[in-house]
Design an enzyme around this catalytic site. Structure first.
Site, PDB file in Angstrom:
ATOM      1  N   ASP A  16      17.054  40.412  18.055  1.00  0.00           N
ATOM      2  CA  ASP A  16      17.840  39.621  19.038  1.00  0.00           C
ATOM      3  C   ASP A  16      16.931  38.575  19.678  1.00  0.00           C
ATOM      4  O   ASP A  16      15.711  38.613  19.512  1.00  0.00           O
ATOM      5  CB  ASP A  16      18.377  40.557  20.131  1.00  0.00           C
ATOM      6  CG  ASP A  16      17.242  41.332  20.784  1.00  0.00           C
ATOM      7  OD1 ASP A  16      16.934  42.437  20.300  1.00  0.00           O
ATOM      8  OD2 ASP A  16      16.618  40.826  21.738  1.00  0.00           O
ATOM      9  N   ASP A  43      16.549  38.301  22.948  1.00  0.00           N
ATOM     10  CA  ASP A  43      16.394  38.757  24.331  1.00  0.00           C
ATOM     11  C   ASP A  43      17.443  38.044  25.197  1.00  0.00           C
ATOM     12  O   ASP A  43      18.615  38.060  24.824  1.00  0.00           O
ATOM     13  CB  ASP A  43      14.942  38.535  24.802  1.00  0.00           C
ATOM     14  CG  ASP A  43      14.620  39.403  25.999  1.00  0.00           C
ATOM     15  OD1 ASP A  43      15.078  40.560  26.033  1.00  0.00           O
ATOM     16  OD2 ASP A  43      13.929  38.942  26.918  1.00  0.00           O
TER      17      ASP A  43
END
Ligand SMILES: CSC[C@H]1O[C@H](OP(=O)(O)O)[C@H](O)[C@@H]1O
Ligand code: ADE
Length: 295
Positions: A212, A214
């Site tokens: 991801d 973040d």
């Protein structure tokens, strides 16, 4: 030290990696340590004839959060099992545009922002200070890079891993700060694991597998576990192929670590022999046995 060593490869599987396929003579065994219980039993086996020991970092079924991991027991159990080289496999958030989900980073630096963990095997009764200037092993990282390139994985050599305490993900202000610090990826587990591996004189390398962005990225949703898990499974498949390719490369008999990971304690102990606590020395039997026996 100039002898040739048959490596024993330790694999620490992070989120999504709770087993290793293709091991022959598989056996899950409990390993007792003076530091308490490791995250789970250890899986012993052989791959391409090379001895391997696998530990699921959070335990099978993922019952243990980062702050409750007994990192000392995990590293001691691997050392006690004869492990010479640890390959850590971890899910991470990306702090850089050019490291999207699915990308792997062979970490070479850490910033440790964890604060609620036991970080050393040493302490009152036996004080030691090892060097962490270069916290990962270049020889092991070379092998990971060569195997990753052979498999055509999207992979970057070198990067700084920000270790946060968790279990909550970062605030946006924190995420932006870590970007300003030049960090590349963020996770909750590689510290103090890497510090303890160094104290235990085990070569350590970390494959950070991006799941991801973040929460800093303006064009991506903030990280959630659902989102992480979606990417985790395809990352885990790639990690399993990487491990299969990597083990025959790392497993060849070889001389001492050129970077000195296997001799980290040579100049680290400062407590005079007659001031050392015998109980402490007993606990250090596996981690520092090489140096304490010679003393
Ligand atoms: C499930 S996302 C958060 C979790 O995943 C990472 O763990 P690991 O390094 O063991 O893969 C991260 O550090 C968090 O513990
Ligand atoms: N964004 C993130 N922050 C911390 N640990 C993670 N593990 C996976 N993604 C993460």
């Amino acid at each position: 030290m100039s002898e040739i060593v048959e490596p024993v490869i330790g694999l620490i599987g992070g989120s999504g990696l709770y087993d290793i396929e293709g091991l022959e003579d598989r056996q899950w065994r409990r390993v007792a340590t003076p530091w308490g219980e490791p995250s789970d039993e250890l899986l012993f086996g052989r791959l391409a004839g090379i001895s391997c020991v696998f530990l699921p970092r959070h335990g099978r079924g993922h019952p243990t959060p980062p702050s409750a991991l007994n990192f000392r027991a995990n590293i001691d159990a691997l050392k006690r099992s004869g492990v010479t080289d640890i390959i850590s496999l971890s899910a991470v958030g990306s702090l850089q545009e050019n490291l999207p989900p699915g990308h792997f980073v062979i970490v070479d630096q850490f910033i440790d922002r964890t604060f609620a963990r036991e970080k050393s095997f040493f302490g009152p009764g036996c004080v030691a200070h090892v060097s962490l200037a270069h916290p990962t092993c270049p020889r092991l990282s070379d092998a990971i890079e060569a195997s990753g390139r052979e498999l055509g994985l999207e992979m970057t050599r070198g990067g700084t891993y920000l270790a946060m305490e968790g279990p909550q993900f970062s605030t946006k202000a924190e995420s932006l700060l870590y970007r300003q610090w030049g960090c590349h990826v963020i996770g909750m587990t590689n510290m103090p694991e890497a510090k303890l591996a160094r104290e235990a004189e085990i070569c350590y390398a970390s494959v950070a597998m991006v799941t991801d962005f973040d929460c800093w990225h303006p064009d991506h949703d903030h990280v959630t576990v659902d989102q992480v898990v979606k990417v985790l499974f395809s990352n885990a498949d790639k990690a399993k192929s990487l491990v299969k390719a990597l083990i025959p490369r790392v497993g060849v008999a070889r001389g001492p670590c050129p970077a000195g990971c296997d001799r980290a304690l040579d100049h680290a102990l400062i407590t005079a022999p007659d001031s050392r606590d015998p109980e402490m020395l007993r606990k250090l039997d596996a981690v520092a046995g090489r140096i304490l026996k010679a003393a």
